[in-house]
Each structure stands twice: as C-alpha cells, then as structure tokens.
Design an enzyme around this catalytic site. Structure first.
Site, PDB file in Angstrom:
ATOM      1  N   VAL A 120       1.615   2.339  10.498  1.00 35.30           N
ATOM      2  CA  VAL A 120       0.745   1.779   9.472  1.00 35.30           C
ATOM      3  C   VAL A 120      -0.584   1.409  10.127  1.00 35.30           C
ATOM      4  O   VAL A 120      -0.626   0.575  11.034  1.00 35.30           O
ATOM      5  CB  VAL A 120       1.382   0.540   8.819  1.00 35.30           C
ATOM      6  CG1 VAL A 120       0.475  -0.017   7.727  1.00 35.30           C
ATOM      7  CG2 VAL A 120       2.768   0.871   8.257  1.00 35.30           C
ATOM      8  N   GLU A 121      -1.638   2.051   9.681  1.00 32.72           N
ATOM      9  CA  GLU A 121      -2.990   1.782  10.165  1.00 32.72           C
ATOM     10  C   GLU A 121      -3.670   0.894   9.125  1.00 32.72           C
ATOM     11  O   GLU A 121      -3.648   1.203   7.937  1.00 32.72           O
ATOM     12  CB  GLU A 121      -3.744   3.100  10.323  1.00 32.72           C
ATOM     13  CG  GLU A 121      -5.169   2.969  10.799  1.00 32.72           C
ATOM     14  CD  GLU A 121      -5.858   4.334  10.944  1.00 32.72           C
ATOM     15  OE1 GLU A 121      -7.054   4.330  11.269  1.00 32.72           O
ATOM     16  OE2 GLU A 121      -5.211   5.380  10.718  1.00 32.72           O
ATOM     17  N   ILE A 122      -4.235  -0.211   9.563  1.00 36.21           N
ATOM     18  CA  ILE A 122      -4.985  -1.094   8.673  1.00 36.21           C
ATOM     19  C   ILE A 122      -6.421  -1.085   9.167  1.00 36.21           C
ATOM     20  O   ILE A 122      -6.682  -1.350  10.340  1.00 36.21           O
ATOM     21  CB  ILE A 122      -4.410  -2.518   8.669  1.00 36.21           C
ATOM     22  CG1 ILE A 122      -2.950  -2.488   8.216  1.00 36.21           C
ATOM     23  CG2 ILE A 122      -5.254  -3.425   7.762  1.00 36.21           C
ATOM     24  CD1 ILE A 122      -2.254  -3.819   8.302  1.00 36.21           C
TER      25      ILE A 122
END
Length: 131
Positions: A120-122
């Site tokens: 998960v890239e934020i």
C-alpha cells in the site's frame, strides 16, 4: 470511449475482519456491508470490495490470491502527519517518504503492507494536480 476514474477494485484477503481493522483504524476508511453480506472499504468516491480467499464472489479474477495487490492511495494530509498516525497505531512503514511519479505529476510516497502483504503506497502530490 474515455475512462474517467476507478470506481472500485477487489482485494482477496485471508481475514476480512483483520483487513477492515487495518484499513479502517489505520487508514481511516469506512467499512460498509452491502448486497448479500459483502464487505467494502469506502473512501472518497471509491471503494475496495473484499473477497475472502476460497469464498470469492463471481465473476472474479482467474487466480485470486491474498497479497498480490500493489496500489497507491492519494491523501491531502501531509505525510509527516500520516507517518505519525500510522506509528501511533502501531503500523510498520516499510519505506519512508520518497519521490515517485503519480498519474498527474510528482508525488511523495510512503509504503506499508496490509495484513495479507499487499503493498500500500500512500502519497501526496508535491503540487496540486491539474485536472
């Protein structure tokens, strides 16, 4: 034809409750139930539908499996605040802020993994994107 945006995507997960806790508590998404006991994570104008591994809904991907997702979520919250929140929730950040390229320009990103190992890239845009 012109595609406008992503409406939803599906994650196949081992444990729906653990996934809902991670995305709800950790990332502030709203957990919703719809249809015949289906579960989704709602945020903005999008959602992530959840399928339990071995009990997927049809139609589905040819080879659905937990941990095969890799996606980027955009936030307007400054990344230092995101990092502080994630750390306060006991969530491990795999890669601290780094420069990347988003769909409409330069972004700063952090990376973490959900309970199934999905990446998960934020991210935040370095300058507001132009529509």
């Amino acid at each position: 034809m012109k595609i406008e945006r992503i409406d939803h995507f599906v994650l196949t997960v081992r444990d729906i409750a653990a996934t809902c806790d991670f995305y709800g508590r950790g990332l502030g998404m709203t957990v919703e139930t719809f249809g015949a006991g289906r579960t989704a994570l709602h945020f903005g104008r999008q959602k992530i539908n959840l399928h339990e591994a071995g009990r997927e809904f049809d139609p589905k991907a040819v080879s659905p499996m937990p941990g095969s997702g890799d996606f980027c979520l955009i936030t307007e919250t400054p990344l230092d605040e995101v990092v502080a929140h994630l750390q306060a929730e006991g969530l491990e950040i795999e890669l601290m802020p780094s420069s990347r390229t988003g769909a409409v320009g330069p972004i700063a990103s952090i990376y973490l993994r959900d309970p199934d190992g999905n990446l998960v890239e934020i991210s935040t845009y370095r300058t507001p994107p132009q529509d």
